[in-house]
Design a protein around this motif. Structure first.
Motif, PDB file in Angstrom:
ATOM      1  N   LEU A  51       0.868  -1.164   0.000  1.00 30.20           N
ATOM      2  CA  LEU A  51       0.000   0.000   0.000  1.00 30.20           C
ATOM      3  C   LEU A  51       0.914   1.225   0.000  1.00 30.20           C
ATOM      4  CD1 LEU A  51      -2.595  -1.050   2.742  1.00 30.20           C
ATOM      5  CD2 LEU A  51      -2.899  -1.120   0.253  1.00 30.20           C
ATOM      6  N   VAL A  52       0.578   2.208  -0.833  1.00 29.55           N
ATOM      7  CA  VAL A  52       1.373   3.431  -0.906  1.00 29.55           C
ATOM      8  C   VAL A  52       0.436   4.609  -0.692  1.00 29.55           C
ATOM      9  CG1 VAL A  52       2.884   4.861  -2.336  1.00 29.55           C
ATOM     10  CG2 VAL A  52       3.018   2.363  -2.502  1.00 29.55           C
ATOM     11  N   THR A  54      -4.813   6.079  -0.671  1.00 28.20           N
ATOM     12  CA  THR A  54      -3.921   4.937  -0.495  1.00 28.20           C
ATOM     13  C   THR A  54      -4.058   4.063  -1.733  1.00 28.20           C
ATOM     14  OG1 THR A  54      -4.153   4.996   1.902  1.00 28.20           O
ATOM     15  CG2 THR A  54      -3.338   2.950   0.945  1.00 28.20           C
ATOM     16  N   TYR A  55      -2.949   3.842  -2.405  1.00 28.24           N
ATOM     17  CA  TYR A  55      -2.937   3.048  -3.629  1.00 28.24           C
ATOM     18  C   TYR A  55      -2.554   1.608  -3.321  1.00 28.24           C
ATOM     19  CZ  TYR A  55      -2.692   7.785  -5.432  1.00 28.24           C
ATOM     20  OH  TYR A  55      -2.929   9.116  -5.682  1.00 28.24           O
ATOM     21  N   LYS A  56      -3.300   0.674  -3.896  1.00 30.76           N
ATOM     22  CA  LYS A  56      -2.950  -0.742  -3.805  1.00 30.76           C
ATOM     23  C   LYS A  56      -1.955  -1.033  -4.921  1.00 30.76           C
ATOM     24  CE  LYS A  56      -7.533  -2.265  -2.277  1.00 30.76           C
ATOM     25  NZ  LYS A  56      -8.671  -3.131  -2.648  1.00 30.76           N
ATOM     26  N   VAL A  57      -0.908  -1.802  -4.583  1.00 31.39           N
ATOM     27  CA  VAL A  57       0.123  -2.116  -5.563  1.00 31.39           C
ATOM     28  C   VAL A  57       0.355  -3.620  -5.583  1.00 31.39           C
ATOM     29  CG1 VAL A  57       2.503  -1.687  -6.292  1.00 31.39           C
ATOM     30  CG2 VAL A  57       1.239   0.094  -5.082  1.00 31.39           C
ATOM     31  N   THR A 116      -3.604   1.057  -8.241  1.00 30.58           N
ATOM     32  CA  THR A 116      -4.843   1.814  -8.380  1.00 30.58           C
ATOM     33  C   THR A 116      -4.586   3.305  -8.621  1.00 30.58           C
ATOM     34  OG1 THR A 116      -4.976   1.980  -5.956  1.00 30.58           O
ATOM     35  CG2 THR A 116      -6.253   0.216  -7.011  1.00 30.58           C
ATOM     36  N   ASP A 117      -3.337   3.684  -8.897  1.00 31.65           N
ATOM     37  CA  ASP A 117      -3.070   5.103  -9.181  1.00 31.65           C
ATOM     38  C   ASP A 117      -3.512   5.447 -10.606  1.00 31.65           C
ATOM     39  OD1 ASP A 117      -0.366   5.484 -11.011  1.00 31.65           O
ATOM     40  OD2 ASP A 117      -0.425   3.589  -9.898  1.00 31.65           O
ATOM     41  N   TYR A 147       4.010   5.809  -9.985  1.00 30.55           N
ATOM     42  CA  TYR A 147       5.026   5.913  -8.939  1.00 30.55           C
ATOM     43  C   TYR A 147       4.833   4.918  -7.795  1.00 30.55           C
ATOM     44  CZ  TYR A 147       2.418   8.508  -5.351  1.00 30.55           C
ATOM     45  OH  TYR A 147       1.533   8.868  -4.375  1.00 30.55           O
ATOM     46  N   PRO A 148       3.602   4.509  -7.445  1.00 31.65           N
ATOM     47  CA  PRO A 148       3.494   3.499  -6.385  1.00 31.65           C
ATOM     48  C   PRO A 148       4.179   2.180  -6.759  1.00 31.65           C
ATOM     49  CG  PRO A 148       1.407   4.647  -6.642  1.00 31.65           C
ATOM     50  CD  PRO A 148       2.267   5.032  -7.815  1.00 31.65           C
TER      51      PRO A 148
END
Length: 154
Positions: free
Chosen positions: A35-36, A44-47, A59-60, A71-72
């Motif tokens: 998570l970023v 919060t982006y899932k990676v 998810t960005d 970037y995440p």
């Protein structure tokens, strides 16, 4: 499950990824997921990264809508030691309000110029580092796994 190859991101995304590490905004969930948090803390982006299959997802907005390695993903690849980290540069990127600057200047090139000047960075060193990371990303030939259906707006 896999889809198209992702493009190499705009140059500034390498610095945003390094800034996420500097600010401690990358939380590793397991070997393939992290998570970023965004720079302003509102998202919060899932990676997802599966290196053996060369598949990634996040998810960005850049990954989902613009088709480049966001970037995440770059941040997680750095944490996994698959992309280099310039420690000195990383420390100088702490606390940068990336989203606000991107919205204010509406130009990644201008934001990079402002950051380099305001933080007193060596432009040649910054560009050499970015070139190194982008070259490695190109060689990785990452595909979008489309693991996540939702997107979190940047």
């Amino acid at each position: 499950m896999s889809s198209a190859y992702l493009r190499v991101p705009p140059r500034i995304k390498v610095l945003e990824a390094l800034g996420a590490l500097a600010d401690g905004r990358v939380e590793v969930i397991n070997d393939k997921e992290a998570l970023v948090k965004s720079s302003d803390g509102t998202r919060t982006y899932k990676v997802y990264v599966d290196v053996s299959r060369r598949e990634v997802d996040s998810t960005d907005n850049g990954t989902v809508h613009r088709g480049y390695v966001g970037y995440p993903i770059i941040s997680f690849l750095m944490v996994k030691k698959l992309l280099p980290i310039n420690e000195r540069l990383m420390q100088s990127l702490k606390g940068i309000p990336w989203r606000r600057l991107n919205e204010e200047y509406k130009s990644y090139a201008k934001v990079m110029e402002v950051i380099i000047k305001d933080r007193g960075l060596n432009e040649d060193e910054v560009n050499k580092y970015i070139d190194q990371v982008l070259s490695m990303l190109r060689r990785m030939s990452l595909k979008r796994a489309q693991k996540y259906n939702e997107v979190v707006e940047e």
